[in-house]
Scaffold this motif. Structure first.
Motif, short mmCIF file in Angstrom:
data_model
loop_
_atom_site.label_atom_id
_atom_site.label_comp_id
_atom_site.label_asym_id
_atom_site.label_seq_id
_atom_site.Cartn_x
_atom_site.Cartn_y
_atom_site.Cartn_z
N GLY A 112 35.89 47.92 22.60
CA GLY A 112 35.30 47.48 23.86
C GLY A 112 35.42 45.99 24.08
N ILE A 113 36.36 45.36 23.40
CA ILE A 113 36.56 43.91 23.54
C ILE A 113 37.80 43.67 24.41
CG2 ILE A 113 37.05 41.75 22.34
CD1 ILE A 113 35.72 43.02 19.85
N PHE A 114 37.59 43.03 25.56
CA PHE A 114 38.69 42.72 26.48
C PHE A 114 38.71 41.21 26.69
CE2 PHE A 114 37.08 46.93 27.33
CZ PHE A 114 38.23 47.70 27.36
N TYR A 115 39.55 40.54 25.94
CA TYR A 115 39.55 39.08 26.00
C TYR A 115 40.59 38.59 27.02
CZ TYR A 115 43.46 39.89 22.78
OH TYR A 115 44.62 40.35 22.21
N PRO A 116 40.29 37.49 27.72
CA PRO A 116 41.22 36.97 28.73
C PRO A 116 42.45 36.35 28.08
CG PRO A 116 39.36 35.47 28.47
CD PRO A 116 39.05 36.70 27.65
N ASN A 117 43.59 36.56 28.68
CA ASN A 117 44.83 35.95 28.22
C ASN A 117 45.10 34.74 29.10
OD1 ASN A 117 47.35 35.23 27.37
ND2 ASN A 117 48.35 37.16 27.86
N PHE A 144 39.40 45.92 33.97
CA PHE A 144 38.90 45.88 35.35
C PHE A 144 39.38 47.11 36.15
CE2 PHE A 144 39.08 41.22 34.37
CZ PHE A 144 37.71 41.06 34.31
N LYS A 145 40.61 47.53 35.96
CA LYS A 145 41.16 48.64 36.72
C LYS A 145 40.79 50.00 36.13
CE LYS A 145 45.58 50.54 38.37
NZ LYS A 145 47.06 50.30 38.46
N TYR A 146 41.01 50.17 34.84
CA TYR A 146 40.86 51.49 34.24
C TYR A 146 39.47 51.77 33.69
CZ TYR A 146 45.93 51.50 34.59
OH TYR A 146 47.21 51.43 35.07
N VAL A 147 38.75 50.72 33.28
CA VAL A 147 37.41 50.90 32.73
C VAL A 147 36.35 50.68 33.81
CG1 VAL A 147 35.74 50.12 31.01
CG2 VAL A 147 38.17 50.24 30.42
N ASN A 148 36.42 49.54 34.51
CA ASN A 148 35.43 49.22 35.53
C ASN A 148 35.76 49.82 36.90
OD1 ASN A 148 34.06 47.71 33.62
ND2 ASN A 148 35.09 45.80 34.18
N ARG A 149 36.99 50.36 37.02
CA ARG A 149 37.42 51.04 38.25
C ARG A 149 37.40 50.12 39.47
NH1 ARG A 149 40.15 55.41 36.41
NH2 ARG A 149 38.93 56.55 34.87
N LEU A 150 37.70 48.84 39.26
CA LEU A 150 37.80 47.95 40.40
C LEU A 150 39.09 48.22 41.15
CD1 LEU A 150 36.56 44.52 38.95
CD2 LEU A 150 35.26 46.33 40.08
N CYS A 193 47.65 38.57 39.83
CA CYS A 193 46.75 39.63 39.38
C CYS A 193 45.62 39.85 40.38
CB CYS A 193 46.17 39.28 38.01
SG CYS A 193 44.99 40.50 37.40
N SER A 194 45.32 41.11 40.69
CA SER A 194 44.26 41.44 41.64
C SER A 194 42.89 40.98 41.15
CB SER A 194 44.21 42.95 41.85
OG SER A 194 45.41 43.43 42.39
N PHE A 195 42.75 40.83 39.84
CA PHE A 195 41.43 40.57 39.26
C PHE A 195 41.29 39.13 38.74
CE2 PHE A 195 42.84 44.97 38.27
CZ PHE A 195 42.11 45.60 39.29
N TYR A 196 42.14 38.26 39.23
CA TYR A 196 42.15 36.87 38.74
C TYR A 196 40.78 36.21 38.89
CZ TYR A 196 43.23 31.88 38.56
OH TYR A 196 43.24 30.54 38.25
N GLN A 197 40.19 36.30 40.08
CA GLN A 197 38.94 35.60 40.34
C GLN A 197 37.79 36.17 39.51
OE1 GLN A 197 38.63 32.84 41.93
NE2 GLN A 197 40.75 32.79 42.70
N VAL A 198 37.67 37.50 39.46
CA VAL A 198 36.57 38.10 38.69
C VAL A 198 36.76 37.84 37.20
CG1 VAL A 198 37.66 40.38 38.51
CG2 VAL A 198 35.18 40.18 38.39
N CYS A 199 38.01 37.79 36.73
CA CYS A 199 38.28 37.51 35.32
C CYS A 199 37.87 36.09 34.97
CB CYS A 199 39.76 37.73 35.03
SG CYS A 199 40.25 37.40 33.32
N LYS A 200 38.23 35.14 35.83
CA LYS A 200 37.88 33.74 35.58
C LYS A 200 36.36 33.56 35.60
CE LYS A 200 41.85 31.67 35.08
NZ LYS A 200 42.21 30.98 33.83
N LYS A 201 35.73 34.23 36.51
CA LYS A 201 34.26 34.11 36.63
C LYS A 201 33.58 34.69 35.40
CE LYS A 201 32.74 34.75 40.69
NZ LYS A 201 32.34 35.39 41.98
N LYS A 202 34.11 35.83 34.93
CA LYS A 202 33.50 36.49 33.76
C LYS A 202 33.70 35.67 32.50
CE LYS A 202 33.38 40.89 31.28
NZ LYS A 202 33.89 42.28 31.21
N SER A 203 34.88 35.02 32.37
CA SER A 203 35.17 34.27 31.15
C SER A 203 34.30 33.02 31.02
CB SER A 203 36.65 33.87 31.12
OG SER A 203 36.96 32.97 32.18
#
Length: 239
Positions: free
Chosen positions: A213-218, A1-7, A227-237
């Motif tokens: 290119g595989i980024f699996y949720p932990n 989310f930070k380094y690839v998607n630049r969120l 984590c700044s990306f908690y909500q977007v990570c949960k939504k994506k998973s």
């Protein structure tokens, strides 16, 4: 989310408190190592306060339901508790250039061709690698066996000094509702070689996934809460 998607990454109150806590201990430890002076608790609390206020004014913080003054006050209390019971007695190791081993960044090859970068909060004069933790709950009984940080710290130490550490562990400043606690949990000796090898295998596996290119949720990470990306990570998973 930070380094690839630049969120954009944001911070919350707990991170600001923890960062200010680190600044207090970093300054006190360097002062002790270089000048032999043990700072009074009030001086360390002033350093903590200045760091907290600077972050509050300059960083983008999502406070949510947190009251900034309450967060700062809780941090002041655990800073004082930790420093008086544990922090003031720690003497940092000094490297060959006369610099304290405090907040030390180190990059090494965990296996040939795979670089890992990390930060060690402090290496003591008796070869202990300690990591500071501010927390709202006491650590679990199995924390020493569960955290991948510890074998990585051990490998960093060995890469720098060419010998094994005496132990690795966490120093906790715990912000409980009824009381504040200072706790140290550490290994009884160096990290076992078998654990080191398992950790290397984990890094190799994750690196292969990233390359593919595989980024699996932990899902079991205790870092999700801040984590700044908690909500977007949960939504994506869920997709």
């Amino acid at each position: 989310f930070k380094y690839v998607n630049r969120l954009k990454e944001t911070k919350n109150g707990s991170l600001i408190m923890g960062s200010a806590f680190h600044t207090g201990m970093q300054t006190a430890s360097i002062k002790k190592a270089l000048e032999g002076e043990i700072l009074p608790t009030d001086d360390v609390l002033d350093i903590y306060s200045d760091a907290f206020e600077y972050a509050k004014e300059n960083d983008e913080i999502e406070w949510g339901d947190d009251d900034p003054d309450k967060v700062k006050d809780d941090g002041t209390k655990i800073m004082a508790k930790y420093y008086e019971e544990l922090g003031s007695s720690i003497m940092p190791m000094v490297d060959q250039d006369g610099l304290p081993m405090v907040e030390r960044k180190h990059t090494f090859e965990i296996v040939p061709g795979l670089k890992v970068m990390g930060y060690m909060d402090i290496i003591t004069d008796v070869a202990k690698v300690l990591d500071y933790k501010t927390s709202s709950k006491s650590p679990s009984k199995n924390i020493i066996d569960e955290k991948i940080q510890l074998p990585v710290y051990a490998m960093m130490y060995r890469d720098i000094f060419g010998e094994k550490e005496s132990s690795v562990g966490f120093d906790y400043a715990v912000n409980l509702k009824k009381e504040k606690k200072a706790m140290r949990v550490e290994t009884e000796g160096p990290i076992e070689d078998a654990r080191i090898e398992r950790t290397k295998q984990t890094f190799v596996g994750v690196a292969k996934s990233i390359s593919a290119g595989i980024f699996y949720p932990n899902e079991e990470s205790d870092g999700c809460g801040y984590c700044s990306f908690y909500q977007v990570c949960k939504k994506k998973s869920k997709n």
